[in-house]
Design a protein around this motif. Structure first.
Motif, PDB file in Angstrom:
ATOM      1  N   ALA A 122      41.393  58.743  22.390  1.00 18.13           N
ATOM      2  CA  ALA A 122      41.823  57.367  22.640  1.00 18.13           C
ATOM      3  C   ALA A 122      42.415  57.242  24.040  1.00 18.13           C
ATOM      4  N   VAL A 123      42.193  56.107  24.654  1.00 14.74           N
ATOM      5  CA  VAL A 123      42.665  55.840  26.013  1.00 14.74           C
ATOM      6  C   VAL A 123      43.325  54.464  26.039  1.00 14.74           C
ATOM      7  N   SER A 124      44.485  54.349  26.668  1.00 14.14           N
ATOM      8  CA  SER A 124      45.092  53.044  26.924  1.00 14.14           C
ATOM      9  C   SER A 124      45.124  52.818  28.430  1.00 14.14           C
ATOM     10  N   ILE A 125      44.727  51.627  28.834  1.00 15.74           N
ATOM     11  CA  ILE A 125      44.626  51.279  30.249  1.00 15.74           C
ATOM     12  C   ILE A 125      45.407  49.989  30.476  1.00 15.74           C
ATOM     13  N   VAL A 126      46.281  49.977  31.456  1.00 16.74           N
ATOM     14  CA  VAL A 126      47.022  48.778  31.820  1.00 16.74           C
ATOM     15  C   VAL A 126      46.674  48.420  33.261  1.00 16.74           C
ATOM     16  N   VAL A 127      46.257  47.186  33.469  1.00 15.32           N
ATOM     17  CA  VAL A 127      45.892  46.711  34.806  1.00 15.32           C
ATOM     18  C   VAL A 127      46.712  45.465  35.120  1.00 15.32           C
ATOM     19  N   ARG A 128      47.441  45.491  36.234  1.00 16.15           N
ATOM     20  CA  ARG A 128      48.153  44.313  36.717  1.00 16.15           C
ATOM     21  C   ARG A 128      47.352  43.723  37.879  1.00 16.15           C
ATOM     22  N   TYR A 129      47.152  42.417  37.852  1.00 15.18           N
ATOM     23  CA  TYR A 129      46.268  41.809  38.833  1.00 15.18           C
ATOM     24  C   TYR A 129      46.649  40.348  39.053  1.00 15.18           C
ATOM     25  N   ALA A 130      46.091  39.753  40.085  1.00 20.48           N
ATOM     26  CA  ALA A 130      46.366  38.352  40.412  1.00 20.48           C
ATOM     27  C   ALA A 130      45.290  37.842  41.360  1.00 20.48           C
ATOM     28  N   GLY A 131      45.212  36.535  41.471  1.00 23.55           N
ATOM     29  CA  GLY A 131      44.275  35.939  42.402  1.00 23.55           C
ATOM     30  C   GLY A 131      43.978  34.498  42.047  1.00 23.55           C
ATOM     31  N   LYS A 132      43.202  33.847  42.914  1.00 20.23           N
ATOM     32  CA  LYS A 132      42.753  32.483  42.671  1.00 20.23           C
ATOM     33  C   LYS A 132      41.260  32.547  42.321  1.00 20.23           C
ATOM     34  N   PRO A 133      40.937  32.454  41.043  1.00 20.46           N
ATOM     35  CA  PRO A 133      39.546  32.690  40.628  1.00 20.46           C
ATOM     36  C   PRO A 133      38.528  31.797  41.324  1.00 20.46           C
ATOM     37  N   SER A 134      38.908  30.543  41.614  1.00 16.61           N
ATOM     38  CA  SER A 134      37.937  29.632  42.222  1.00 16.61           C
ATOM     39  C   SER A 134      37.552  30.053  43.631  1.00 16.61           C
ATOM     40  N   GLU A 135      38.358  30.905  44.256  1.00 22.08           N
ATOM     41  CA  GLU A 135      38.043  31.362  45.606  1.00 22.08           C
ATOM     42  C   GLU A 135      37.156  32.603  45.610  1.00 22.08           C
ATOM     43  N   VAL A 136      36.886  33.144  44.427  1.00 17.61           N
ATOM     44  CA  VAL A 136      36.062  34.354  44.318  1.00 17.61           C
ATOM     45  C   VAL A 136      34.612  33.956  44.101  1.00 17.61           C
ATOM     46  N   LYS A 137      33.762  34.335  45.029  1.00 15.50           N
ATOM     47  CA  LYS A 137      32.331  34.065  44.915  1.00 15.50           C
ATOM     48  C   LYS A 137      31.577  35.387  44.957  1.00 15.50           C
ATOM     49  N   ILE A 138      30.609  35.507  44.084  1.00 17.21           N
ATOM     50  CA  ILE A 138      29.736  36.684  44.062  1.00 17.21           C
ATOM     51  C   ILE A 138      28.311  36.187  44.278  1.00 17.21           C
TER      52      ILE A 138
END
Length: 506
Positions: A122-138
Motif C-alpha cells: 500500500a502507498v499513500s501520496i499527499v500532493v499540495r498544489y495551487a494554480g488558476k486552472p483557466s490559465e492552463v492550456k494544453i
C-alpha cells in the motif's frame, strides 16, 4: 558429515518473499498507461483505490488550492512514478515522508519517493498544489471552463489534470471524497452524495462522496451560484439537481428536462438493470459550450442543450451512460463505441417507449438518410481514431450496429445482453471484443461478422431487411424519400452532446 535440510515449498516461498529486493529490482513506472489514442494518459506501476481532495476555490480570481491524498497499491517495484497534473506543486509526500518531484511534458508530475516502493504494498501520496486552472492550456485546449460566478471541470477524454493529481485514465478507477471550500453564498457541486456542509469565517465547505469506482474524467466540480432541487426516487435514491441562477431563457426548458431524471433512471433500470450508483441528478452551469457529459451520478449539461426547448432525450443519453461508460468504462479510448453507441440507442428505445418512433424506424431513417458515398460510412465506430472519437458515426452507426444485433438475435436475447452486460462488468472496464464475446455467449450465435460489418468496415453495409426500401418506406408511411420519425429532431439536437473540443493527441 553434511545434513540435507528440506524446506517445505510454502515456507520456501515465504522466505523468498522476505528477501529484500536490490536497488536494481526497482524501476520507474511508465509515464503512460498504454492507451491507443492517448499514450501519455495515465501512468503505469500502481493502481489508485481512493482520492481524498481537500480544495479551496476563489471564484473572483480563479485560484484553486488543494491537498490531494491518494491511496494506491504498487504493481511493480517502483523507484519512481508519475501522476498527471498541470497545476503548480509545492510539496509531495509518499508514505509520510517528503518526496522529490519534477515536472515534464504537458502534465507529468514525476515523483521519487525517499524509499523505493515494493510491489503489492500500500502507498499513500499527499500532493499540495495551487494554480488558476483557466490559465492552463494544453495544446491550446482547456478542461476548465470559467463562468461569471465560478468555474467548471467537465470534459472528455480528460479534465482531471486541471484540478487534481491522478492516474488519469479510465483503466484506473477509484472512490472519491471531494471537499471544497468556497465563499459564502456560492455552492460547490460534485459527484455522489453531499455528506455535509458547514460555514466558517466567510467560507462554506461542501463535502461530497462517491462510494463506487469512478474514472478520473467522470469526476466533476462546479462552483457558482445555483438553485438546487432535491428529491428521492421511488426506491430511496437521493436526487440532486442544480441550475445556475443566470440561465436566462433556457432555465425553464432545462428544468423541464432534468427534473425528469428520476423517471428516466427508473425506466432505464427496466432496460439495463439496477442503477449502479448511490446518487442521481444533473447540473446546468452558465457556460458558453454546447455539450453534455456523463459525469458520474451527476451529468453536466450545457444551457445550449435546451436552447430550443425541453429535451428529455439528452437526459436519457447521459443517464444511460451511468451503466454504459461509467459503471462499465472503456479499457482503451478506441473502444468508445461501448459508451456512445449504447447511449444513442437508449435514446431510440426511449422514443419507442414514448410512441414517437420505434428504434427500427429510427434505424431505417438513419440508414436511408446517408448515401453510400457519404464520408459518414468511412468512420469505423469500433476504432474511429482520436480525431473522430466523437464523430456522428460513432453514435448513429454505432446505434445501427445494435439494431442489426437486435434483428439478428431477437428481442429476448438482445435485451438479455443489454441487461446482463452491465452486471457482468460492473465497476470495471471492457473492450468492444468483450461485448462481441458476451453477445455470442448469450445468443449462442456467431456474431463476429455482423460486428465487423457495422463497426469496422469503412463503407455502407448492404441494406438489411429492417432498413430495406420497403421496410423504410413502411416505417415512414411514404415512398417519397426519408421522413424523420417524430422524435428525430430532439435526438439530432444532441448530436454535439460530447463535442467538448478537439481531442488532444497526448
Amino acid at each position: 558429515m553434511h545434513r540435507r535440510i528440506i524446506v517445505p515449498s510454502a515456507l520456501a516461498a515465504s522466505l523468498l518473499l522476505a528477501i529484500p529486493a536490490s536497488a536494481a529490482d526497482f524501476t520507474p513506472g511508465a509515464p503512460g498507461i498504454g492507451d491507443s489514442y492517448y499514450p501519455a494518459s495515465g501512468n503505469g506501476g500502481y493502481d489508485v483505490s481512493h482520492y481524498d481532495l481537500r480544495l479551496t476555490y476563489q471564484p473572483a480570481t480563479d485560484l484553486l488550492e488543494g491537498t490531494a491524498t491518494i491511496l494506491a497499491t504498487a504493481r511493480q517495484n517502483l523507484s519512481r512514478f508519475n501522476l498527471d497534473l498541470a497545476l503548480r506543486v509545492s510539496e509531495v509526500r509518499v508514505n509520510g515522508r517528503p518526496a522529490a518531484f519534477a515536472t515534464s511534458g504537458a502534465h507529468e508530475l514525476e515523483v521519487t519517493p525517499a524509499a523505493p516502493l515494493e510491489k503489492n504494498k500500500a502507498v499513500s501520496i499527499v500532493v499540495r498544489y495551487a494554480g488558476k486552472p483557466s490559465e492552463v492550456k494544453i495544446d491550446g485546449w482547456s478542461g476548465w471552463a470559467r463562468t461569471p460566478d465560478g468555474g467548471v471541470a467537465a470534459q472528455e477524454p480528460d479534465s482531471a489534470v486541471w484540478w487534481f493529481p491522478s492516474n488519469d485514465h479510465p483503466l484506473d478507477k477509484a472512490t472519491f471524497d471531494v471537499s471544497v471550500a468556497v465563499p459564502d453564498g456560492t455552492q460547490a457541486i460534485s459527484n455522489g452524495v453531499l455528506q455535509s456542509q458547514s460555514s466558517r469565517l466567510g467560507w462554506t465547505r461542501f463535502n461530497w462522496r462517491s462510494n463506487k469506482p469512478q474514472a478520473t474524467y467522470l469526476a466533476t466540480l462546479a462552483v457558482g451560484k445555483f438553485d438546487i432541487t432535491t428529491d428521492r426516487t421511488a426506491n430511496g435514491l437521493p436526487v440532486l439537481n442544480a441550475y445556475s441562477k443566470d440561465l436566462g431563457d433556457n432555465d425553464g426548458a432545462a428544468r423541464a428536462s432534468i427534473e425528469r431524471s428520476a423517471e428516466v433512471a427508473e425506466w432505464l433500470e427496466s432496460v439495463y438493470g439496477p442503477y449502479p450508483f448511490n446518487a442521481l441528478g444533473g447540473y446546468v452551469p452558465n457556460v458558453t459550450s454546447g455539450y453534455a457529459l456523463e459525469t458520474q451520478t451527476r451529468p453536466f449539461y450545457s444551457p445550449r442543450q435546451f436552447a430550443n426547448g425541453a429535451n428529455v432525450s439528452v437526459v436519457v443519453h447521459e443517464l444511460a451512460h451511468q451503466w454504459y461508460g461509467d459503471s462499465v468504462s472503456v479499457a482503451d479510448w478506441k473502444d468508445i463505441w461501448i459508451n456512445e453507441g449504447f447511449a444513442r440507442y437508449s435514446q431510440w428505445l426511449w422514443s419507442e417507449k414514448e410512441g414517437e418512433g420505434s428504434a427500427r424506424e429510427l434505424a431505417a431513417y438513419v440508414y436511408a438518410s446517408r448515401a453510400a458515398d457519404d464520408p459518414f460510412w468511412t468512420v469505423k465506430p469500433g476504432d474511429p481514431g482520436p480525431d473522430d472519437q466523437f464523430h456522428a458515426a460513432v453514435y448513429d452507426r454505432g446505434a445501427l450496429a445494435l439494431q442489426a444485433l437486435r434483428a439478428e438475435i431477437g428481442d429476448r436475447d438482445f435485451f438479455a445482453v443489454l441487461k446482463g452486460w452491465p452486471q457482468r462488468f460492473a465497476y470495471g472496464n471492457a473492450r468492444v471484443a468483450d461485448f462481441v464475446r458476451y453477445a455470442e455467449q448469450v445468443s449462442h450465435k456467431p456474431l463476429a461478422g455482423l460486428f465487423d460489418t457495422w463497426l469496422y468496415q469503412p463503407s455502407k453495409p448492404s441494406a438489411p431487411v429492417w432498413a430495406s426500401a420497403s421496410a423504410a418506406s413502411a416505417a415512414r408511411g411514404t415512398g417519397a424519400g426519408p421522413v424523420a420519425p417524430k422524435s428525430w429532431k430532439k435526438i439530432a439536437a444532441t448530436d454535439s452532446v460530447h463535442e467538448t473540443g478537439k481531442p488532444r493527441a497526448h
